[in-house]
Motif scaffolding. Structure first.
Motif, PDB file in Angstrom:
ATOM      1  N   ALA A 153       0.838  -1.118   0.269  1.00 24.41           N
ATOM      2  CA  ALA A 153       0.081   0.097  -0.057  1.00 24.41           C
ATOM      3  C   ALA A 153       0.984   1.223   0.038  1.00 24.41           C
ATOM      4  CB  ALA A 153      -0.955  -0.121   1.163  1.00 24.41           C
ATOM      5  N   ILE A 154       0.447   2.284  -0.823  1.00 23.91           N
ATOM      6  CA  ILE A 154       1.105   3.655  -0.807  1.00 23.91           C
ATOM      7  C   ILE A 154       0.134   4.659  -0.088  1.00 23.91           C
ATOM      8  CG2 ILE A 154       2.305   5.325  -2.345  1.00 23.91           C
ATOM      9  CD1 ILE A 154       2.958   3.138  -4.228  1.00 23.91           C
ATOM     10  N   LEU A 155       0.603   5.121   0.897  1.00 27.29           N
ATOM     11  CA  LEU A 155      -0.253   6.336   1.257  1.00 27.29           C
ATOM     12  C   LEU A 155       0.544   7.479   1.118  1.00 27.29           C
ATOM     13  CD1 LEU A 155      -0.402   4.876   4.934  1.00 27.29           C
ATOM     14  CD2 LEU A 155      -1.810   4.820   3.135  1.00 27.29           C
ATOM     15  N   LEU A 156      -0.343   8.469   0.500  1.00 25.71           N
ATOM     16  CA  LEU A 156       0.250   9.650  -0.281  1.00 25.71           C
ATOM     17  C   LEU A 156      -0.397  11.069   0.451  1.00 25.71           C
ATOM     18  CD1 LEU A 156      -0.694   8.461  -3.500  1.00 25.71           C
ATOM     19  CD2 LEU A 156       1.656   9.035  -3.123  1.00 25.71           C
ATOM     20  N   ASP A 157       0.729  11.721   0.943  1.00 26.95           N
ATOM     21  CA  ASP A 157       0.405  12.973   1.316  1.00 26.95           C
ATOM     22  C   ASP A 157      -0.251  13.742  -0.033  1.00 26.95           C
ATOM     23  OD1 ASP A 157       0.485  15.780   2.691  1.00 26.95           O
ATOM     24  OD2 ASP A 157       2.054  16.065   1.490  1.00 26.95           O
ATOM     25  N   CYS A 188       2.878  -0.735   4.272  1.00 25.26           N
ATOM     26  CA  CYS A 188       2.831   0.615   3.646  1.00 25.26           C
ATOM     27  C   CYS A 188       4.185   1.414   3.686  1.00 25.26           C
ATOM     28  CB  CYS A 188       1.708   1.560   4.452  1.00 25.26           C
ATOM     29  SG  CYS A 188       0.469   0.880   4.753  1.00 25.26           S
ATOM     30  N   VAL A 189       3.984   2.080   2.476  1.00 24.82           N
ATOM     31  CA  VAL A 189       5.039   3.170   2.289  1.00 24.82           C
ATOM     32  C   VAL A 189       4.365   4.558   2.559  1.00 24.82           C
ATOM     33  CG1 VAL A 189       5.189   3.252  -0.017  1.00 24.82           C
ATOM     34  CG2 VAL A 189       7.010   4.000   1.263  1.00 24.82           C
ATOM     35  N   LEU A 190       4.833   5.435   3.126  1.00 25.13           N
ATOM     36  CA  LEU A 190       4.119   6.871   3.154  1.00 25.13           C
ATOM     37  C   LEU A 190       5.053   7.939   2.611  1.00 25.13           C
ATOM     38  CD1 LEU A 190       2.555   8.317   6.182  1.00 25.13           C
ATOM     39  CD2 LEU A 190       3.494   9.514   4.695  1.00 25.13           C
ATOM     40  N   ILE A 191       4.336   8.415   1.461  1.00 26.87           N
ATOM     41  CA  ILE A 191       5.182   9.458   0.792  1.00 26.87           C
ATOM     42  C   ILE A 191       4.710  10.784   0.891  1.00 26.87           C
ATOM     43  CG2 ILE A 191       5.888   9.980  -1.539  1.00 26.87           C
ATOM     44  CD1 ILE A 191       5.196   7.306  -2.652  1.00 26.87           C
ATOM     45  N   GLY A 192       5.705  11.636   1.532  1.00 31.26           N
ATOM     46  CA  GLY A 192       5.327  13.064   1.443  1.00 31.26           C
ATOM     47  C   GLY A 192       6.442  13.926   1.453  1.00 31.26           C
ATOM     48  N   LYS A 195       6.849   7.152  10.545  1.00 25.89           N
ATOM     49  CA  LYS A 195       7.903   6.367  11.241  1.00 25.89           C
ATOM     50  C   LYS A 195       7.394   5.962  12.516  1.00 25.89           C
ATOM     51  CE  LYS A 195      12.114   7.427   9.400  1.00 25.89           C
ATOM     52  NZ  LYS A 195      13.091   6.212   9.011  1.00 25.89           N
ATOM     53  N   LEU A 196       6.394   6.920  13.034  1.00 26.03           N
ATOM     54  CA  LEU A 196       5.805   6.473  14.218  1.00 26.03           C
ATOM     55  C   LEU A 196       4.659   5.117  14.008  1.00 26.03           C
ATOM     56  CD1 LEU A 196       4.848   9.855  15.662  1.00 26.03           C
ATOM     57  CD2 LEU A 196       6.510   8.337  16.512  1.00 26.03           C
ATOM     58  N   LEU A 197       4.327   5.027  12.712  1.00 24.74           N
ATOM     59  CA  LEU A 197       3.276   4.035  12.236  1.00 24.74           C
ATOM     60  C   LEU A 197       4.094   2.768  12.280  1.00 24.74           C
ATOM     61  CD1 LEU A 197       0.904   5.808  10.036  1.00 24.74           C
ATOM     62  CD2 LEU A 197       0.180   4.584  11.806  1.00 24.74           C
ATOM     63  N   GLY A 198       5.376   2.797  11.788  1.00 32.28           N
ATOM     64  CA  GLY A 198       6.085   1.728  11.423  1.00 32.28           C
ATOM     65  C   GLY A 198       6.121   1.434   9.866  1.00 32.28           C
ATOM     66  N   CYS A 199       5.903   2.652   9.165  1.00 35.97           N
ATOM     67  CA  CYS A 199       5.787   2.444   7.593  1.00 35.97           C
ATOM     68  C   CYS A 199       7.156   2.673   7.095  1.00 35.97           C
ATOM     69  CB  CYS A 199       4.909   3.474   7.000  1.00 35.97           C
ATOM     70  SG  CYS A 199       2.991   3.276   7.568  1.00 35.97           S
TER      71      CYS A 199
END
Ligand SMILES: [Mg+2]
Length: 159
Positions: free
Chosen positions: A27-31, A110-114, A125-129
């Motif tokens: 999953a990709i989480l996007l700002d 997940c990866v979080l991109i922002g 980071k806090l989520l562990g992504c």
């Protein structure tokens, strides 16, 4: 250093989907603002649209945005065919975690991109992504002041 993203890229267009799959990302989480959309514009460019289409062919994609502006939210909702979480409260993790739970997605997949270390990257980071820091999608058009503030904020992630 804690705030150091896993990847530091020029833009979303440099994201290597094969590499993400290889490390087990689903999953990709996007700002939203400045990451996939010019701030406050309410429109995606054609290039961004096709990137989002390619990404969604291979991954679950979703937006997690701190934006609270009703008019803007409704504009973006109309032109997006993937899940959107507004008022996300990044770098807080409570709402993002609940959102992921709704879709049965584990943060470690997940990866979080922002574009913001102190909100996006910290939240990931806090989520562990996994995390990817990108420059503003409109970096070349930003004012000197905005670019200066971005530089200052990035000092916090120097090793
Ligand atoms: Mg942003």
């Amino acid at each position: 250093m804690f705030l150091k993203p896993d990847y530091n890229l020029k833009s979303i267009y440099e994201v290597d989907f094969d590499e993400l799959e290889r490390i087990g990302i689903h999953a990709i989480l996007l700002d939203l603002d400045s990451t996939i959309m010019a701030s406050k514009s309410g429109v995606y460019t054609d290039e961004t649209y096709s990137w989002l289409k390619n990404a969604s062919d291979r991954f679950f994609i979703a937006v997690v945005s701190n934006n609270k502006n009703e008019e803007y939210i409704s504009k973006v909702t109309k032109i997006s065919d993937f899940p959107l979480l507004f008022r996300a409260g990044k770098p807080g993790t409570r709402l993002v975690r609940a959102f992921l739970d709704d879709y049965n997605i584990s943060p470690k997949d997940c990866v979080l991109i922002g574009d913001r270390p102190l909100t996006d990257i910290l939240c990931g980071k806090l989520l562990g992504c996994k995390t990817i820091l990108v420059d503003s999608i409109t970096a070349d058009k930003e004012s000197k002041l905005v670019r200066f503030v971005r530089k200052l904020e990035r000092l916090s992630i120097r090793k």
